[in-house]
Design a protein around this motif. Structure first.
Motif, PDB file in Angstrom:
ATOM      1  N   ALA A 182     -10.998 -11.040  61.452  1.00  0.00           N
ATOM      2  CA  ALA A 182     -12.414 -10.789  61.117  1.00  0.00           C
ATOM      3  C   ALA A 182     -13.046  -9.695  61.975  1.00  0.00           C
ATOM      4  N   THR A 183     -12.506  -9.456  63.169  1.00  0.00           N
ATOM      5  CA  THR A 183     -13.085  -8.448  64.066  1.00  0.00           C
ATOM      6  C   THR A 183     -12.554  -7.038  63.789  1.00  0.00           C
ATOM      7  N   LYS A 184     -11.695  -6.884  62.789  1.00  0.00           N
ATOM      8  CA  LYS A 184     -11.119  -5.563  62.506  1.00  0.00           C
ATOM      9  C   LYS A 184     -11.893  -4.870  61.381  1.00  0.00           C
ATOM     10  N   ILE A 185     -11.864  -3.552  61.383  1.00  0.00           N
ATOM     11  CA  ILE A 185     -12.646  -2.787  60.393  1.00  0.00           C
ATOM     12  C   ILE A 185     -12.231  -3.168  58.970  1.00  0.00           C
ATOM     13  N   PHE A 186     -10.948  -3.373  58.758  1.00  0.00           N
ATOM     14  CA  PHE A 186     -10.502  -3.952  57.490  1.00  0.00           C
ATOM     15  C   PHE A 186     -10.077  -5.380  57.784  1.00  0.00           C
ATOM     16  N   GLN A 187     -10.701  -6.350  57.107  1.00  0.00           N
ATOM     17  CA  GLN A 187     -10.429  -7.738  57.496  1.00  0.00           C
ATOM     18  C   GLN A 187     -10.237  -8.654  56.304  1.00  0.00           C
ATOM     19  N   THR A 188      -9.476  -9.727  56.563  1.00  0.00           N
ATOM     20  CA  THR A 188      -9.249 -10.762  55.538  1.00  0.00           C
ATOM     21  C   THR A 188      -9.531 -12.142  56.170  1.00  0.00           C
ATOM     22  N   LEU A 189     -10.534 -12.243  56.997  1.00  0.00           N
ATOM     23  CA  LEU A 189     -10.872 -13.441  57.788  1.00  0.00           C
ATOM     24  C   LEU A 189      -9.844 -13.569  58.914  1.00  0.00           C
ATOM     25  N   GLU A 190      -8.675 -14.085  58.625  1.00  0.00           N
ATOM     26  CA  GLU A 190      -7.479 -13.969  59.449  1.00  0.00           C
ATOM     27  C   GLU A 190      -6.485 -13.233  58.563  1.00  0.00           C
ATOM     28  N   GLY A 191      -5.576 -12.514  59.143  1.00  0.00           N
ATOM     29  CA  GLY A 191      -4.578 -11.864  58.298  1.00  0.00           C
ATOM     30  C   GLY A 191      -3.867 -10.747  59.027  1.00  0.00           C
ATOM     31  N   GLY A 192      -2.796 -10.314  58.434  1.00  0.00           N
ATOM     32  CA  GLY A 192      -2.047  -9.200  59.020  1.00  0.00           C
ATOM     33  C   GLY A 192      -1.137  -8.588  57.985  1.00  0.00           C
ATOM     34  N   GLY A 193      -0.606  -7.442  58.325  1.00  0.00           N
ATOM     35  CA  GLY A 193       0.326  -6.769  57.421  1.00  0.00           C
ATOM     36  C   GLY A 193       1.368  -6.036  58.233  1.00  0.00           C
ATOM     37  N   ILE A 194       2.523  -5.838  57.630  1.00  0.00           N
ATOM     38  CA  ILE A 194       3.546  -5.023  58.298  1.00  0.00           C
ATOM     39  C   ILE A 194       4.023  -3.956  57.331  1.00  0.00           C
ATOM     40  N   SER A 195       4.128  -2.759  57.877  1.00  0.00           N
ATOM     41  CA  SER A 195       4.774  -1.681  57.145  1.00  0.00           C
ATOM     42  C   SER A 195       6.186  -1.546  57.730  1.00  0.00           C
ATOM     43  N   PHE A 196       7.183  -1.684  56.873  1.00  0.00           N
ATOM     44  CA  PHE A 196       8.575  -1.585  57.343  1.00  0.00           C
ATOM     45  C   PHE A 196       9.150  -0.216  56.985  1.00  0.00           C
ATOM     46  N   LYS A 197      10.081   0.230  57.821  1.00  0.00           N
ATOM     47  CA  LYS A 197      10.750   1.502  57.526  1.00  0.00           C
ATOM     48  C   LYS A 197      11.757   1.322  56.380  1.00  0.00           C
ATOM     49  N   HIS A 198      12.436   0.172  56.391  1.00  0.00           N
ATOM     50  CA  HIS A 198      13.507  -0.038  55.413  1.00  0.00           C
ATOM     51  C   HIS A 198      13.167  -1.186  54.460  1.00  0.00           C
ATOM     52  N   GLU A 199      13.496  -1.001  53.204  1.00  0.00           N
ATOM     53  CA  GLU A 199      13.221  -2.017  52.199  1.00  0.00           C
ATOM     54  C   GLU A 199      13.971  -3.319  52.502  1.00  0.00           C
ATOM     55  N   SER A 200      15.198  -3.180  53.029  1.00  0.00           N
ATOM     56  CA  SER A 200      15.994  -4.381  53.288  1.00  0.00           C
ATOM     57  C   SER A 200      15.313  -5.288  54.330  1.00  0.00           C
ATOM     58  N   VAL A 201      14.645  -4.669  55.297  1.00  0.00           N
ATOM     59  CA  VAL A 201      13.968  -5.472  56.348  1.00  0.00           C
ATOM     60  C   VAL A 201      12.717  -6.130  55.747  1.00  0.00           C
ATOM     61  N   LYS A 202      12.025  -5.391  54.910  1.00  0.00           N
ATOM     62  CA  LYS A 202      10.864  -6.004  54.218  1.00  0.00           C
ATOM     63  C   LYS A 202      11.328  -7.221  53.413  1.00  0.00           C
ATOM     64  N   LYS A 203      12.449  -7.077  52.716  1.00  0.00           N
ATOM     65  CA  LYS A 203      12.932  -8.190  51.884  1.00  0.00           C
ATOM     66  C   LYS A 203      13.234  -9.409  52.750  1.00  0.00           C
ATOM     67  N   LYS A 204      13.834  -9.150  53.919  1.00  0.00           N
ATOM     68  CA  LYS A 204      14.139 -10.266  54.829  1.00  0.00           C
ATOM     69  C   LYS A 204      12.836 -10.927  55.308  1.00  0.00           C
TER      70      LYS A 204
END
Ligand code: T4K
Length: 366
Positions: A182-204
């Motif tokens: 909630a304290t971040k400029i883009f917020q979802t109440l609580e929440g997070g996201g990850i950008s992965f370099k490789h698709e295989s790691v995202k899938k895992k």
């Protein structure tokens, strides 16, 4: 006393918009487990962040832990001590050892020149934090990682809007974690996201965040790290007002910059960061005539709550302080910086009277 002013305030969204979107979630009957709002937000953020392999999570801390697990890290992770505890505790909670590395005096991010001497045969990764959205020296870090066959994770909790020479911040490292608290400029109440370099790691990571289930059967040790539909709906509504909030924060940042430009003993960082997440100042007590703590206390007397992000250092946390890398003499820059940085109130709605109150209070301290 005048109304209290805090270090931040959630990016404002019309209550009617929220009611309507939450109403839609309710009507859909699907509250979590990757429903339509989750899918829409994931796609929208993947485009906003220019991050093709992007996943949503229920908070930034768990997201960091998933990144560690998905990259199969073991042993030791080299990390900055000048950060929010979650950066370091996520390493510990995954059963790995955080090894503290000093920071660069200019950027306050992990100092690449100090990393190599900390590498042992147990080191599996470097975790840098783009603190206050100021980018780490990503090229130097990557060179070291390539040389020693290490993974790189960036804690980009503060860096949602950051870029380096026009390149999105998510382009660097094996994974970058964004916090949507909630304290971040883009917020979802609580929440997070990850950008992965490789698709295989995202899938895992996708498997790990949903109990390791494949067709309803767990085939790996997963956990529940899913963002729910109400969080995702709030995120979609917040994305719609982000541009306006950015414009307002830019004006607040410019006003602070203008105020501090001729003040001896106060260093500002807006030229190093484009995240518009925090407005940190670094205080030189001798030159300014008052310490960081003194300024904070004076502001507080006026109902203005600036924050000592990040004090104390994570290397001072009871569970970590006995590690050899945690010794103060190994962390001279971080030890100095943590005593002198103060985050001033920073959000779009400050424009006008409230900003005026802060500036006149600071003016009286000169
Ligand atoms: N890595 C880094 C580098 C981080 O900075 C963080 C979190 C993480 C990882 C972990 O990400 P998450 O798991 O949180 O997604 C706040 C936030 O809770 C935390 O997310 C953030 N960093 C940290 C820097 O700040 P506190 O303990 O300072 O929050 P609190 O409750 O004192 O809030 C600060 C001010 O914000 C309040 O005085 C008033 C205002 N506020 C707060 C909330 C929660 C509101 O106006 N509305 C609200 O709903 O940690």
């Amino acid at each position: 006393m005048d109304k209290k002013i805090y270090v931040t305030k959630p990016t404002p969204v019309e209550v009617e918009t929220i009611k309507s979107m939450v109403g839609d979630v309710w009507a859909s009957g699907q509250y979590t487990n990757g429903g339509q709002f989750h899918q829409n937000l994931e796609k929208a953020l993947s485009e906003t962040l220019k991050a093709p392999y992007f996943s949503l999570f229920n908070n930034g801390t768990i997201a960091l832990m998933i990144a560690i697990k998905a990259l199969d890290l073991k042993g030791e992770v080299i990390v900055t001590p000048f950060t929010f505890p979650a950066t370091v505790t996520s390493i510990d909670w995954c059963g790995l050892t955080p090894v503290f590395c000093d920071i660069d005096p200019d950027t306050m991010c992990i100092d690449p020149a100090k990393i190599e001497s900390l590498i042992t045969d147990k080191t599996s990764a470097i975790m840098g934090v783009h603190v206050y959205g100021i980018p780490c020296d990503v090229d130097a870090i990557q060179k070291i990682a390539d040389k020693h066959n290490l993974k790189v994770i960036y804690d980009a909790a503060h860096a949602f809007l950051s870029h380096i020479d026009g390149k999105p911040i998510s382009d660097f490292g094996d994974a970058s974690m964004f916090s949507f608290h909630a304290t971040k400029i883009f917020q979802t109440l609580e929440g997070g996201g990850i950008s992965f370099k490789h698709e295989s790691v995202k899938k895992k990571a996708e498997l790990l965040k949903n109990f390791g289930l494949v067709d309803g059967i767990a085939n790996s040790s997963g956990i529940n790290a899913k963002m729910n539909e109400v969080q995702a709906a709030v995120g979609l509504a917040t994305l719609d007002v982000l541009k306006e909030e950015k414009q307002k924060r830019q004006k607040v940042s410019d006003a602070y910059d203008d105020f501090f430009k001729d003040i001896d003993g106060i260093e500002t960082f807006s030229s190093l960061s484009n995240s518009l997440q925090y407005y940190p100042i670094r205080v030189n007590k001798k030159k300014f005539g008052m310490s960081r703590d003194g300024i904070r206390d004076e502001l507080e007397k006026q109902g203005i709550f600036a924050r000592k992000y990040f004090y104390p250092l994570c290397s001072d946390i009871e569970d970590f302080k006995n590690h050899p890398s945690a010794k103060r003499e190994n962390l001279p820059v971080a030890s100095e910086v943590t005593e002198n940085v103060l985050c001033l109130p920073f959000y779009g709605d400050l424009l006008g009277e409230d900003l005026g109150r802060i500036l006149s209070c600071l003016e009286s301290l000169k």
